[in-house]
Scaffold this active site. Structure first.
Site, PDB file in Angstrom:
ATOM      1  N   TYR A 184     -40.098 -28.175 -85.486  1.00 37.24           N
ATOM      2  CA  TYR A 184     -41.510 -28.552 -85.792  1.00 37.24           C
ATOM      3  C   TYR A 184     -42.764 -29.531 -84.896  1.00 37.24           C
ATOM      4  CZ  TYR A 184     -39.843 -27.079 -90.486  1.00 37.24           C
ATOM      5  OH  TYR A 184     -39.482 -26.577 -91.370  1.00 37.24           O
ATOM      6  N   HIS A 219     -39.305 -33.829 -90.340  1.00 35.60           N
ATOM      7  CA  HIS A 219     -39.426 -32.808 -89.051  1.00 35.60           C
ATOM      8  C   HIS A 219     -40.678 -33.458 -88.188  1.00 35.60           C
ATOM      9  CE1 HIS A 219     -40.345 -30.057 -92.504  1.00 35.60           C
ATOM     10  NE2 HIS A 219     -39.168 -29.767 -92.028  1.00 35.60           N
ATOM     11  N   CYS A 252     -32.774 -32.034 -95.184  1.00 39.46           N
ATOM     12  CA  CYS A 252     -33.265 -31.557 -94.561  1.00 39.46           C
ATOM     13  C   CYS A 252     -32.242 -30.788 -93.505  1.00 39.46           C
ATOM     14  CB  CYS A 252     -34.358 -32.141 -93.256  1.00 39.46           C
ATOM     15  SG  CYS A 252     -35.266 -30.716 -92.706  1.00 39.46           S
ATOM     16  N   ARG A 295     -48.504 -21.490-101.160  1.00 33.12           N
ATOM     17  CA  ARG A 295     -47.862 -22.074-100.292  1.00 33.12           C
ATOM     18  C   ARG A 295     -49.014 -20.811 -98.681  1.00 33.12           C
ATOM     19  NH1 ARG A 295     -42.133 -20.981 -96.467  1.00 33.12           N
ATOM     20  NH2 ARG A 295     -43.009 -20.368 -94.820  1.00 33.12           N
ATOM     21  N   ASN A 298     -39.574 -29.720 -99.585  1.00 28.51           N
ATOM     22  CA  ASN A 298     -40.413 -30.771 -98.658  1.00 28.51           C
ATOM     23  C   ASN A 298     -42.149 -30.566 -99.140  1.00 28.51           C
ATOM     24  OD1 ASN A 298     -39.025 -30.365 -95.749  1.00 28.51           O
ATOM     25  ND2 ASN A 298     -38.903 -28.104 -96.269  1.00 28.51           N
TER      26      ASN A 298
END
Length: 442
Positions: free
Chosen positions: A254, A200, A170, A94, A148
Protein backbone atom coordinates in the site's frame (compact mmCIF):
# COMPACT_ATOMS: atom_id res chain seq x y z
CA UNK A 1 -17.09 -27.56 25.87
CA UNK A 2 -16.80 -26.60 22.23
CA UNK A 3 -16.34 -23.16 20.75
CA UNK A 4 -19.03 -21.04 19.10
CA UNK A 5 -17.88 -18.73 16.32
CA UNK A 6 -20.13 -16.13 14.70
CA UNK A 7 -19.21 -14.71 11.31
CA UNK A 8 -20.78 -11.29 10.72
CA UNK A 9 -20.93 -10.93 6.96
CA UNK A 10 -21.30 -14.69 6.60
CA UNK A 11 -22.41 -14.37 2.99
CA UNK A 12 -19.01 -12.99 1.98
CA UNK A 13 -17.06 -14.81 -0.70
CA UNK A 14 -14.21 -15.03 1.86
CA UNK A 15 -16.19 -17.25 4.24
CA UNK A 16 -14.98 -20.56 2.71
CA UNK A 17 -11.45 -19.54 3.71
CA UNK A 18 -12.56 -19.27 7.33
CA UNK A 19 -14.40 -22.60 7.20
CA UNK A 20 -11.24 -24.20 5.80
CA UNK A 21 -9.22 -22.58 8.59
CA UNK A 22 -11.49 -23.99 11.31
CA UNK A 23 -11.38 -27.47 9.75
CA UNK A 24 -7.57 -27.42 9.58
CA UNK A 25 -7.25 -26.37 13.21
CA UNK A 26 -9.98 -28.52 14.73
CA UNK A 27 -7.65 -30.55 16.99
CA UNK A 28 -6.27 -27.45 18.71
CA UNK A 29 -9.29 -25.19 18.19
CA UNK A 30 -12.37 -27.44 18.52
CA UNK A 31 -15.15 -25.35 17.04
CA UNK A 32 -18.51 -26.94 17.80
CA UNK A 33 -20.79 -24.32 16.25
CA UNK A 34 -20.48 -21.80 13.43
CA UNK A 35 -23.20 -19.23 12.79
CA UNK A 36 -23.19 -17.28 9.54
CA UNK A 37 -24.99 -13.96 9.96
CA UNK A 38 -25.81 -11.41 7.27
CA UNK A 39 -28.35 -8.77 6.30
CA UNK A 40 -31.53 -9.20 4.27
CA UNK A 41 -30.01 -7.94 1.01
CA UNK A 42 -27.34 -10.61 1.33
CA UNK A 43 -29.78 -13.53 1.68
CA UNK A 44 -29.03 -15.16 -1.67
CA UNK A 45 -25.28 -15.12 -1.14
CA UNK A 46 -25.71 -16.32 2.43
CA UNK A 47 -27.73 -19.31 1.22
CA UNK A 48 -25.07 -20.24 -1.35
CA UNK A 49 -22.23 -19.91 1.17
CA UNK A 50 -24.16 -21.91 3.76
CA UNK A 51 -24.67 -24.83 1.39
CA UNK A 52 -20.98 -24.81 0.38
CA UNK A 53 -19.91 -24.63 4.05
CA UNK A 54 -22.19 -27.57 4.83
CA UNK A 55 -20.53 -29.63 2.10
CA UNK A 56 -17.05 -28.67 3.35
CA UNK A 57 -17.95 -29.68 6.91
CA UNK A 58 -19.59 -32.90 5.73
CA UNK A 59 -16.43 -33.79 3.82
CA UNK A 60 -14.32 -33.12 6.92
CA UNK A 61 -16.40 -35.52 9.02
CA UNK A 62 -16.08 -33.15 11.98
CA UNK A 63 -18.94 -32.63 14.46
CA UNK A 64 -19.36 -28.92 13.75
CA UNK A 65 -22.90 -27.50 13.69
CA UNK A 66 -23.60 -24.83 11.08
CA UNK A 67 -26.49 -22.41 10.87
CA UNK A 68 -27.33 -19.18 9.09
CA UNK A 69 -29.45 -16.27 10.25
CA UNK A 70 -30.38 -12.65 9.59
CA UNK A 71 -31.00 -12.12 13.33
CA UNK A 72 -27.72 -10.79 14.71
CA UNK A 73 -28.77 -10.69 18.35
CA UNK A 74 -29.84 -14.33 18.18
CA UNK A 75 -26.56 -15.26 16.46
CA UNK A 76 -24.49 -13.64 19.23
CA UNK A 77 -26.00 -15.67 22.06
CA UNK A 78 -23.29 -17.81 23.65
CA UNK A 79 -20.59 -16.69 21.19
CA UNK A 80 -16.92 -17.16 22.07
CA UNK A 81 -15.50 -15.45 18.98
CA UNK A 82 -17.13 -13.03 16.54
CA UNK A 83 -15.43 -12.15 13.26
CA UNK A 84 -16.48 -9.23 11.09
CA UNK A 85 -16.11 -9.07 7.31
CA UNK A 86 -18.77 -6.57 6.34
CA UNK A 87 -18.98 -4.06 3.50
CA UNK A 88 -21.62 -1.40 4.17
CA UNK A 89 -23.09 -0.44 0.81
CA UNK A 90 -21.57 -3.46 -0.90
CA UNK A 91 -19.31 -3.38 -3.92
CA UNK A 92 -21.50 -0.62 -5.38
CA UNK A 93 -20.27 1.71 -2.62
CA UNK A 94 -16.70 0.57 -3.20
CA UNK A 95 -17.02 1.47 -6.88
CA UNK A 96 -18.03 5.01 -5.84
CA UNK A 97 -15.04 5.16 -3.46
CA UNK A 98 -12.78 4.40 -6.40
CA UNK A 99 -14.51 6.23 -9.27
CA UNK A 100 -15.28 9.63 -7.72
CA UNK A 101 -11.75 10.44 -6.46
CA UNK A 102 -10.30 9.43 -9.85
CA UNK A 103 -12.72 11.84 -11.50
CA UNK A 104 -11.29 14.63 -9.30
CA UNK A 105 -7.68 13.66 -9.99
CA UNK A 106 -7.02 11.78 -6.74
CA UNK A 107 -6.21 8.18 -5.90
CA UNK A 108 -9.41 6.11 -5.75
CA UNK A 109 -8.85 3.14 -3.44
CA UNK A 110 -11.11 1.36 -0.98
CA UNK A 111 -8.94 1.71 2.15
CA UNK A 112 -6.68 4.66 1.33
CA UNK A 113 -7.36 8.29 0.52
CA UNK A 114 -10.92 9.53 0.15
CA UNK A 115 -12.28 6.02 -0.47
CA UNK A 116 -10.79 4.70 2.76
CA UNK A 117 -12.17 7.62 4.73
CA UNK A 118 -15.67 7.05 3.38
CA UNK A 119 -15.49 3.32 3.98
CA UNK A 120 -14.70 4.18 7.61
CA UNK A 121 -17.61 6.66 7.72
CA UNK A 122 -20.01 3.92 6.60
CA UNK A 123 -18.55 1.15 8.75
CA UNK A 124 -17.82 2.65 12.17
CA UNK A 125 -21.45 3.38 13.23
CA UNK A 126 -22.54 -0.13 12.20
CA UNK A 127 -19.77 -1.88 14.12
CA UNK A 128 -20.33 0.32 17.17
CA UNK A 129 -23.88 -1.08 17.24
CA UNK A 130 -22.37 -4.57 17.14
CA UNK A 131 -20.07 -3.56 20.02
CA UNK A 132 -23.10 -2.59 22.13
CA UNK A 133 -24.86 -5.86 21.34
CA UNK A 134 -21.80 -7.95 22.19
CA UNK A 135 -21.32 -6.08 25.47
CA UNK A 136 -24.89 -6.99 26.38
CA UNK A 137 -25.24 -10.50 24.90
CA UNK A 138 -21.76 -12.09 24.83
CA UNK A 139 -19.46 -9.89 26.96
CA UNK A 140 -16.73 -12.53 27.14
CA UNK A 141 -16.46 -13.04 23.37
CA UNK A 142 -13.54 -11.74 21.32
CA UNK A 143 -14.33 -9.53 18.34
CA UNK A 144 -11.85 -10.24 15.55
CA UNK A 145 -12.19 -7.43 13.04
CA UNK A 146 -10.85 -7.67 9.53
CA UNK A 147 -13.28 -5.19 8.03
CA UNK A 148 -11.22 -2.44 6.38
CA UNK A 149 -9.87 0.08 7.06
CA UNK A 150 -8.97 -2.31 9.86
CA UNK A 151 -6.78 0.00 11.93
CA UNK A 152 -9.21 2.94 11.93
CA UNK A 153 -12.21 0.71 12.61
CA UNK A 154 -10.45 -1.11 15.45
CA UNK A 155 -9.42 2.19 17.07
CA UNK A 156 -12.98 3.50 16.83
CA UNK A 157 -14.29 0.35 18.53
CA UNK A 158 -11.72 0.42 21.32
CA UNK A 159 -12.07 4.15 22.00
CA UNK A 160 -15.82 4.55 21.60
CA UNK A 161 -17.44 1.12 21.97
CA UNK A 162 -18.39 -0.55 25.27
CA UNK A 163 -16.97 -3.93 24.21
CA UNK A 164 -13.20 -3.88 24.71
CA UNK A 165 -12.23 -7.40 23.64
CA UNK A 166 -11.43 -6.26 20.10
CA UNK A 167 -8.46 -7.09 17.87
CA UNK A 168 -7.91 -6.00 14.27
CA UNK A 169 -6.39 -8.31 11.68
CA UNK A 170 -4.87 -7.64 8.26
CA UNK A 171 -3.41 -10.10 5.78
CA UNK A 172 -0.58 -7.81 4.59
CA UNK A 173 1.95 -8.65 7.37
CA UNK A 174 1.01 -12.32 6.89
CA UNK A 175 1.65 -11.96 3.12
CA UNK A 176 5.00 -10.29 3.76
CA UNK A 177 6.18 -13.09 6.04
CA UNK A 178 5.05 -15.79 3.63
CA UNK A 179 6.64 -14.11 0.59
CA UNK A 180 9.88 -13.60 2.50
CA UNK A 181 9.92 -17.25 3.56
CA UNK A 182 9.39 -18.33 -0.05
CA UNK A 183 12.25 -16.26 -1.43
CA UNK A 184 14.58 -17.43 1.35
CA UNK A 185 13.44 -21.07 0.86
CA UNK A 186 12.58 -21.59 4.52
CA UNK A 187 9.43 -22.55 6.41
CA UNK A 188 7.39 -19.47 7.32
CA UNK A 189 7.42 -20.52 10.98
CA UNK A 190 11.15 -19.78 11.03
CA UNK A 191 10.67 -16.21 9.77
CA UNK A 192 9.87 -13.20 11.93
CA UNK A 193 9.61 -9.59 10.82
CA UNK A 194 9.68 -6.65 13.21
CA UNK A 195 6.79 -4.45 12.07
CA UNK A 196 6.41 -0.80 12.96
CA UNK A 197 3.63 1.59 11.93
CA UNK A 198 -0.08 1.53 11.19
CA UNK A 199 -2.47 -0.68 9.25
CA UNK A 200 -1.71 -0.33 5.52
CA UNK A 201 1.16 1.96 6.54
CA UNK A 202 3.38 -0.54 8.31
CA UNK A 203 7.07 -1.15 7.59
CA UNK A 204 9.16 -4.26 8.18
CA UNK A 205 12.18 -2.93 10.05
CA UNK A 206 14.11 -6.17 10.55
CA UNK A 207 13.83 -9.72 9.24
CA UNK A 208 14.99 -12.74 11.22
CA UNK A 209 15.26 -16.42 10.36
CA UNK A 210 15.71 -18.62 13.43
CA UNK A 211 16.76 -15.47 15.30
CA UNK A 212 19.50 -14.58 12.79
CA UNK A 213 19.22 -11.14 11.18
CA UNK A 214 18.63 -11.50 7.42
CA UNK A 215 17.38 -7.96 6.76
CA UNK A 216 20.18 -6.97 4.39
CA UNK A 217 19.69 -10.08 2.25
CA UNK A 218 15.94 -9.49 2.00
CA UNK A 219 16.48 -5.84 1.06
CA UNK A 220 18.82 -7.01 -1.71
CA UNK A 221 16.12 -9.40 -2.95
CA UNK A 222 13.68 -6.47 -3.09
CA UNK A 223 16.16 -4.36 -5.05
CA UNK A 224 16.77 -7.17 -7.53
CA UNK A 225 12.98 -7.59 -8.00
CA UNK A 226 13.11 -11.16 -6.69
CA UNK A 227 10.59 -10.35 -3.95
CA UNK A 228 7.09 -8.89 -4.25
CA UNK A 229 4.57 -8.60 -1.42
CA UNK A 230 1.62 -7.45 -3.54
CA UNK A 231 -1.78 -9.17 -3.16
CA UNK A 232 -4.07 -9.74 -6.13
CA UNK A 233 -5.74 -6.35 -5.77
CA UNK A 234 -2.54 -4.26 -6.07
CA UNK A 235 -0.29 -4.25 -9.14
CA UNK A 236 3.30 -3.67 -7.99
CA UNK A 237 5.31 -0.89 -9.60
CA UNK A 238 8.55 -2.06 -7.99
CA UNK A 239 10.78 0.11 -5.82
CA UNK A 240 13.85 2.12 -6.77
CA UNK A 241 17.18 1.25 -5.16
CA UNK A 242 17.48 4.81 -3.88
CA UNK A 243 14.17 4.56 -2.00
CA UNK A 244 14.94 1.16 -0.46
CA UNK A 245 18.48 2.17 0.52
CA UNK A 246 17.33 5.44 2.10
CA UNK A 247 14.35 4.04 4.05
CA UNK A 248 16.17 0.75 4.75
CA UNK A 249 12.93 -1.03 5.69
CA UNK A 250 10.51 -3.32 3.89
CA UNK A 251 7.65 -1.25 2.45
CA UNK A 252 4.23 -2.87 2.23
CA UNK A 253 2.25 -2.89 -1.06
CA UNK A 254 0.00 0.00 0.00
CA UNK A 255 2.99 2.33 0.27
CA UNK A 256 2.92 2.78 -3.49
CA UNK A 257 -0.08 5.09 -3.00
CA UNK A 258 2.04 7.42 -0.86
CA UNK A 259 5.55 7.16 -2.31
CA UNK A 260 4.62 6.60 -5.98
CA UNK A 261 1.46 8.70 -6.04
CA UNK A 262 1.71 10.20 -9.53
CA UNK A 263 2.69 6.92 -11.19
CA UNK A 264 0.04 4.98 -9.27
CA UNK A 265 -2.66 7.50 -10.20
CA UNK A 266 -1.63 7.25 -13.87
CA UNK A 267 -1.71 3.42 -13.66
CA UNK A 268 -5.10 3.42 -11.92
CA UNK A 269 -6.63 5.84 -14.44
CA UNK A 270 -5.37 3.67 -17.31
CA UNK A 271 -6.79 0.55 -15.63
CA UNK A 272 -10.09 2.34 -14.98
CA UNK A 273 -10.40 3.45 -18.61
CA UNK A 274 -9.64 -0.10 -19.77
CA UNK A 275 -11.42 -2.35 -17.27
CA UNK A 276 -13.38 -0.05 -14.95
CA UNK A 277 -12.79 0.23 -11.21
CA UNK A 278 -11.27 -2.55 -9.13
CA UNK A 279 -14.73 -2.95 -7.57
CA UNK A 280 -16.20 -3.73 -10.98
CA UNK A 281 -13.46 -6.30 -11.61
CA UNK A 282 -14.16 -7.84 -8.19
CA UNK A 283 -17.88 -7.99 -9.04
CA UNK A 284 -16.99 -10.14 -12.06
CA UNK A 285 -14.69 -12.31 -9.92
CA UNK A 286 -17.47 -12.66 -7.36
CA UNK A 287 -20.01 -13.71 -9.98
CA UNK A 288 -17.61 -16.42 -11.13
CA UNK A 289 -16.95 -17.48 -7.54
CA UNK A 290 -20.61 -17.71 -6.59
CA UNK A 291 -21.34 -19.69 -9.74
CA UNK A 292 -18.58 -22.10 -8.69
CA UNK A 293 -19.90 -22.17 -5.10
CA UNK A 294 -23.27 -23.44 -6.36
CA UNK A 295 -21.73 -26.59 -7.83
CA UNK A 296 -23.12 -29.38 -5.65
CA UNK A 297 -19.91 -31.35 -6.21
CA UNK A 298 -17.73 -28.59 -4.76
CA UNK A 299 -16.82 -29.36 -1.15
CA UNK A 300 -13.60 -27.39 -0.65
CA UNK A 301 -12.39 -23.83 -1.05
CA UNK A 302 -11.78 -23.18 -4.77
CA UNK A 303 -8.36 -21.90 -5.85
CA UNK A 304 -10.05 -19.00 -7.67
CA UNK A 305 -10.77 -17.35 -4.32
CA UNK A 306 -7.16 -16.11 -4.21
CA UNK A 307 -8.00 -13.82 -7.15
CA UNK A 308 -10.22 -11.94 -4.70
CA UNK A 309 -7.17 -10.36 -3.06
CA UNK A 310 -7.66 -11.76 0.45
CA UNK A 311 -5.15 -14.60 0.53
CA UNK A 312 -4.08 -15.56 4.09
CA UNK A 313 -7.04 -13.79 5.76
CA UNK A 314 -8.29 -17.07 7.19
CA UNK A 315 -4.85 -18.08 8.40
CA UNK A 316 -4.39 -14.73 10.13
CA UNK A 317 -7.84 -14.76 11.76
CA UNK A 318 -7.97 -18.46 12.68
CA UNK A 319 -4.40 -18.48 14.02
CA UNK A 320 -5.30 -15.55 16.26
CA UNK A 321 -8.42 -17.27 17.63
CA UNK A 322 -6.46 -20.50 18.17
CA UNK A 323 -3.73 -18.66 20.11
CA UNK A 324 -6.21 -16.80 22.33
CA UNK A 325 -8.12 -19.99 23.09
CA UNK A 326 -4.95 -21.94 23.91
CA UNK A 327 -3.13 -19.06 25.63
CA UNK A 328 -0.17 -19.85 23.37
CA UNK A 329 1.96 -16.81 24.05
CA UNK A 330 3.17 -16.84 20.44
CA UNK A 331 3.88 -13.70 18.44
CA UNK A 332 1.48 -12.44 15.78
CA UNK A 333 1.03 -9.11 14.00
CA UNK A 334 -2.25 -7.46 14.97
CA UNK A 335 -3.97 -4.10 15.24
CA UNK A 336 -4.23 -3.26 18.92
CA UNK A 337 -3.70 -0.48 21.46
CA UNK A 338 -0.20 0.99 21.42
CA UNK A 339 0.34 0.95 25.19
CA UNK A 340 3.77 2.50 24.74
CA UNK A 341 5.05 0.06 22.10
CA UNK A 342 5.74 3.01 19.77
CA UNK A 343 6.91 5.79 22.04
CA UNK A 344 6.01 8.60 19.60
CA UNK A 345 2.29 7.71 19.50
CA UNK A 346 -0.44 8.00 22.17
CA UNK A 347 -0.90 4.96 24.42
CA UNK A 348 -4.51 4.58 23.26
CA UNK A 349 -3.72 4.79 19.54
CA UNK A 350 -4.21 1.58 17.56
CA UNK A 351 -1.06 0.45 15.77
CA UNK A 352 -0.09 -2.57 13.69
CA UNK A 353 2.53 -4.37 15.74
CA UNK A 354 3.91 -7.74 16.77
CA UNK A 355 2.26 -8.87 19.98
CA UNK A 356 2.37 -11.81 22.35
CA UNK A 357 -1.04 -13.47 22.07
CA UNK A 358 -2.56 -14.64 25.37
CA UNK A 359 -6.01 -15.67 26.60
CA UNK A 360 -6.40 -12.09 27.82
CA UNK A 361 -5.54 -10.64 24.42
CA UNK A 362 -2.46 -9.20 22.70
CA UNK A 363 0.51 -7.73 24.56
CA UNK A 364 2.28 -5.41 22.09
CA UNK A 365 6.06 -5.75 21.87
CA UNK A 366 7.93 -2.47 22.30
CA UNK A 367 9.64 -1.17 19.16
CA UNK A 368 10.69 2.23 20.53
CA UNK A 369 10.52 5.52 18.61
CA UNK A 370 9.53 5.75 14.96
CA UNK A 371 12.42 5.84 12.48
CA UNK A 372 13.13 9.45 11.52
CA UNK A 373 12.79 8.55 7.82
CA UNK A 374 9.05 7.87 8.14
CA UNK A 375 8.11 9.47 11.46
CA UNK A 376 6.46 12.56 9.98
CA UNK A 377 4.21 10.64 7.63
CA UNK A 378 3.15 8.12 10.27
CA UNK A 379 2.27 10.90 12.72
CA UNK A 380 0.25 12.62 9.99
CA UNK A 381 -1.50 9.36 9.12
CA UNK A 382 -2.45 8.80 12.75
CA UNK A 383 -3.83 12.33 13.03
CA UNK A 384 -5.85 11.74 9.85
CA UNK A 385 -7.20 8.47 11.30
CA UNK A 386 -8.29 10.25 14.48
CA UNK A 387 -10.04 12.97 12.46
CA UNK A 388 -11.77 10.30 10.37
CA UNK A 389 -13.13 8.62 13.51
CA UNK A 390 -14.24 11.99 14.87
CA UNK A 391 -16.13 12.76 11.65
CA UNK A 392 -17.70 9.28 11.48
CA UNK A 393 -19.16 9.86 14.95
CA UNK A 394 -20.10 13.54 14.68
CA UNK A 395 -21.52 13.57 11.15
CA UNK A 396 -19.91 17.00 10.84
CA UNK A 397 -18.88 18.04 7.34
CA UNK A 398 -16.23 20.27 8.94
CA UNK A 399 -14.66 17.23 10.61
CA UNK A 400 -14.87 15.27 7.36
CA UNK A 401 -13.18 18.14 5.49
CA UNK A 402 -10.36 18.16 8.05
CA UNK A 403 -9.86 14.43 7.60
CA UNK A 404 -9.59 15.00 3.83
CA UNK A 405 -7.21 17.89 4.35
CA UNK A 406 -4.86 15.85 6.56
CA UNK A 407 -4.86 12.81 4.26
CA UNK A 408 -1.54 12.71 2.33
CA UNK A 409 -3.40 11.54 -0.78
CA UNK A 410 -5.65 14.64 -0.78
CA UNK A 411 -4.46 17.63 1.33
CA UNK A 412 -5.57 20.25 -1.18
CA UNK A 413 -7.75 22.82 0.53
CA UNK A 414 -9.70 23.86 -2.57
CA UNK A 415 -10.05 20.58 -4.46
CA UNK A 416 -10.94 18.67 -1.28
CA UNK A 417 -14.29 20.44 -0.84
CA UNK A 418 -15.98 19.47 -4.15
CA UNK A 419 -14.65 15.91 -3.79
CA UNK A 420 -16.11 15.68 -0.29
CA UNK A 421 -19.46 17.13 -1.37
CA UNK A 422 -19.83 14.71 -4.29
CA UNK A 423 -18.93 11.71 -2.14
CA UNK A 424 -21.33 12.74 0.64
CA UNK A 425 -24.12 13.01 -1.91
CA UNK A 426 -23.26 9.68 -3.59
CA UNK A 427 -23.07 7.81 -0.27
CA UNK A 428 -26.01 9.53 1.44
CA UNK A 429 -28.01 6.31 1.78
CA UNK A 430 -25.30 4.77 3.97
CA UNK A 431 -24.39 7.87 5.99
CA UNK A 432 -27.37 8.79 8.18
CA UNK A 433 -25.11 10.64 10.63
CA UNK A 434 -24.29 13.24 7.95
CA UNK A 435 -27.91 13.84 7.02
CA UNK A 436 -28.82 15.53 10.30
CA UNK A 437 -29.40 19.28 9.89
CA UNK A 438 -27.81 19.80 13.28
CA UNK A 439 -24.65 17.98 12.16
CA UNK A 440 -24.57 19.98 8.90
CA UNK A 441 -24.50 23.26 10.86
CA UNK A 442 -21.47 22.23 12.98
Amino acid sequence: MGIKVVIIGGGSSYTPELIEGFIKRYESFPVSEIVLCDIESGTDKLDIITRLAERMLRRSGLPIRLSATLNRRHALEGADFVSTQIRVGGLEARALDERIPLKHGFIGQETNGAGGIFKAFRTIPVLLELSKEMHEICPNAWLINFTNPAGIVTEALLKHGPHQKVIGVCNIPFNMRNSTAEVLHVDVKRVSIEFIGLNHFVFGRRVFVDGSDRTEEVMQRLMSKQLDFSPANIVSLGWSDSFLQAVNMLPNPYHQYYFQTAETLEKDLAAYNTNGTRAEIVQKVERTLFEAYQDEQLDEKPAELELRGGAYYSDAACSLMDSIYNNRGDIQTVNTLNRGAISDLPVDAVIEVNAVITKDGPLPIAVGPLPLSVKGLILQMKQMEELTIQAALSGSTKDAYLAFLMNPLIQDEKRAQPLLEEMLLAHAAWLPQFQSKEAQRT
